[in-house]
Design a protein around this motif. Structure first.
Motif, PDB file in Angstrom:
ATOM      1  N   CYS A  85       0.822  -1.202   0.000  1.00 25.88           N
ATOM      2  CA  CYS A  85       0.000   0.000   0.000  1.00 25.88           C
ATOM      3  C   CYS A  85       0.855   1.250   0.000  1.00 25.88           C
ATOM      4  CB  CYS A  85      -0.942  -0.003   1.198  1.00 25.88           C
ATOM      5  SG  CYS A  85      -0.155  -0.434   2.714  1.00 25.88           S
ATOM      6  N   GLY A  86       1.971   1.237  -0.699  1.00 25.23           N
ATOM      7  CA  GLY A  86       2.739   2.468  -0.808  1.00 25.23           C
ATOM      8  C   GLY A  86       3.458   2.792   0.481  1.00 25.23           C
ATOM      9  N   ALA A  87       3.508   4.101   0.793  1.00 25.08           N
ATOM     10  CA  ALA A  87       4.353   4.559   1.893  1.00 25.08           C
ATOM     11  C   ALA A  87       3.611   4.623   3.212  1.00 25.08           C
ATOM     12  CB  ALA A  87       4.907   5.938   1.554  1.00 25.08           C
ATOM     13  N   SER A 230      -4.098   4.525  -0.941  1.00 28.67           N
ATOM     14  CA  SER A 230      -2.695   4.355  -1.290  1.00 28.67           C
ATOM     15  C   SER A 230      -2.476   3.032  -2.004  1.00 28.67           C
ATOM     16  CB  SER A 230      -1.864   4.425  -0.011  1.00 28.67           C
ATOM     17  OG  SER A 230      -0.500   4.415  -0.315  1.00 28.67           O
ATOM     18  N   ARG A 231      -3.191   1.987  -1.528  1.00 28.31           N
ATOM     19  CA  ARG A 231      -3.051   0.694  -2.179  1.00 28.31           C
ATOM     20  C   ARG A 231      -3.602   0.742  -3.598  1.00 28.31           C
ATOM     21  NH1 ARG A 231      -5.099  -2.866   1.505  1.00 28.31           N
ATOM     22  NH2 ARG A 231      -3.019  -3.043   2.394  1.00 28.31           N
ATOM     23  N   THR A 233      -3.640   3.329  -5.609  1.00 28.17           N
ATOM     24  CA  THR A 233      -2.643   3.997  -6.439  1.00 28.17           C
ATOM     25  C   THR A 233      -1.468   3.085  -6.715  1.00 28.17           C
ATOM     26  OG1 THR A 233      -3.200   5.869  -5.027  1.00 28.17           O
ATOM     27  CG2 THR A 233      -1.563   6.241  -6.732  1.00 28.17           C
ATOM     28  N   ALA A 234      -1.001   2.383  -5.660  1.00 25.06           N
ATOM     29  CA  ALA A 234       0.167   1.524  -5.829  1.00 25.06           C
ATOM     30  C   ALA A 234      -0.123   0.404  -6.823  1.00 25.06           C
ATOM     31  CB  ALA A 234       0.590   0.939  -4.475  1.00 25.06           C
ATOM     32  N   ASN A 237      -0.276   1.748 -10.360  1.00 24.55           N
ATOM     33  CA  ASN A 237       1.071   1.942 -10.911  1.00 24.55           C
ATOM     34  C   ASN A 237       1.703   0.620 -11.275  1.00 24.55           C
ATOM     35  OD1 ASN A 237       0.987   4.671 -10.709  1.00 24.55           O
ATOM     36  ND2 ASN A 237       1.941   4.749  -8.683  1.00 24.55           N
TER      37      ASN A 237
END
Lengths: 279, 160
Positions: A85-87, A230-231, A233-234, A237
């Motif tokens: 989930c990214g950062a 966030s997940r 978006t991740a 990508n």
């Protein structure tokens, strides 16, 4: 041997291509699932925001300040058990690390496995409690009440505290924020507390305990929304990257295939030509 | 408790009438945020009066009420809105904060409009909690059963 190498490369490329296509399918479906969970989480967060903001009002209006006592600091780090989930988790872990380095007398209550993994290596002795099985289902008030009750029952004492979580801003951005936590002593010594009528220690105790649960609930809701977005978006990508890899690999595959065919043709033709000239 | 509540309402009636006579410029406003973890009932809405059930007694909150904190008891919260309408909600527990600037935060763990309550279900819950108390063995189980009885009694009372 050139031919063998060509065929082997072709097979390797096709295996790679198949696996990247599978990965793309998985990341795409993870993105869909996250999008659905994000919509739900954002809806619940909207309903929880007045509650969470209201729970902080008293401490602002009464101008309660954190004490500078020797009982140290309490950090409640809110994250979850699941990654990709990214950062989201690493940003919390980073801030806890710098905080502990600045104030060694800090106890950390970790909500969620991921931050525990980050902190366990160097700061295992600062970890007071870990809460697991977080993040699979949306948080309800009962969950926050359970965590708050465990913190209270464990008898952790602190002079000042904070809840560290990721506040949701937009679908593509979140901000790692902290909400202050005050001990009963800090509340009792607040500059504007005498303005408040007929308060005894029982009321203050019940009030601080309930607001611990309320603030925890609110931070869990914000964090869950940030995590899902966030997940999303991740994974989006990752799908795009996988798509680029697939394009490049397909190009390489086709070129290699054509090269193999050309090589075979050349060998056949030169073999035939050699036979002709021999004759 | 019912007596004090009705007495308060009598008193508040006279107070609000006096406010109206004095005119808008003089009437202080009170901004209420009444929320539960999963729903928002009022978000910074100006209201006339709020009656809350608390462990230190039920009391009515009017604009310019002295700042205080209180812990909510299971019972009915009555909100008197500016247009004269009254809305009643049953709350299970929570806290109420009245600040110096007349903002009120009423944070309830569960809050439902009273007209959504089903009296037969409430009576059933009361009977269940009473049998729970009878069969409770540990202190914690007894306390939980007593809390359950308190909530269901208040629920039954709210339905009536």
């Amino acid at each position: 041997s050139q031919q063998v190498r060509g065929m082997a490369t072709l097979k390797m490329i096709s295996i790679r291509l198949k696996s990247v296509k599978n990965i793309q399918k998985i990341t795409q479906s993870m993105k869909m699932v996250s999008a659905a969970k994000y919509t739900k989480a954002e809806r619940e967060l909207k309903l929880a925001r007045p509650y969470g903001i209201g729970a902080q009002e008293f401490y602002k209006k009464a101008e309660v300040k954190g004490e500078e006592g020797e009982k140290g600091q309490l950090i409640i780090a809110v994250s979850s058990d699941r990654g990709l989930c990214g950062a989201v988790h690493s940003s919390i872990g980073r801030i806890v690390k710098t905080d502990i380095a600045a104030n060694p007398n800090t106890k950390v209550v970790i909500v969620g496995d991921k931050v525990r993994n980050i902190l366990q290596r160097l700061y295992a002795k600062n970890i007071a409690m870990v809460v697991t099985e977080v993040g699979r289902k949306p948080a309800v008030f009962g969950d926050a009440a359970l965590v708050a009750q465990s913190i209270i029952n464990s008898g952790i004492e602190f002079s000042k505290g904070k809840i560290l979580f990721n506040a949701f801003r937009t679908v593509v951005s979140f901000r790692t924020t902290e909400m202050p936590l005050y001990s009963q002593n800090a509340v009792a010594n607040a500059s504007k507390l005498p303005v408040y009528d007929s308060l005894d220690s029982d009321v203050i105790q019940s009030y601080t305990e309930f607001s611990l649960a309320s603030l925890l609930f609110y931070s869990m809701k914000e964090n869950a929304t940030s995590e899902q977005s966030s997940r999303m978006t991740a994974m989006d990508n990752a799908s795009k990257n996988a798509g680029e890899m697939i394009d490049k690999l397909t190009m390489t595959f086709n070129r290699t295939r054509q090269a193999v065919i050309t090589r075979e043709l050349i060998e056949i033709i030169s073999g035939a030509a050699a036979l002709e000239t021999k004759n | 408790m019912a007596l004090t509540r009705s007495a308060l309402r009598l008193f508040s009636g006279r107070f609000t009438q006096a406010c109206q006579v004095r005119g808008y410029a003089d009437a202080p406003s009170m901004s209420l945020t009444f929320a539960a973890p999963s729903q928002v009932l009022y978000n910074n809405i100006s209201v006339k009066q709020i009656d809350v059930p608390s462990f230190s007694g039920s009391f009515g909150i009017l604009p310019a009420h002295v700042p205080t904190l209180a812990v909510l008891k299971p019972g009915v919260v009555t909100v008197f809105e500016n247009d004269g309408s009254t809305k009643k909600f049953f709350v299970s527990s929570g806290t109420v904060t009245i600040n110096e600037d007349s903002t009120v935060q009423l944070l309830a763990e569960e809050a439902v409009p009273v007209d959504t309550l089903d009296i037969s279900a409430a009576k059933e819950l009361l009977a269940q909690s009473q049998s729970q108390l009878a069969s409770a063995s540990s202190e914690v189980a007894k306390a939980e059963a007593e809390i359950s009885i308190e909530v269901s009694e208040a629920l039954v009372k709210a339905c009536e």
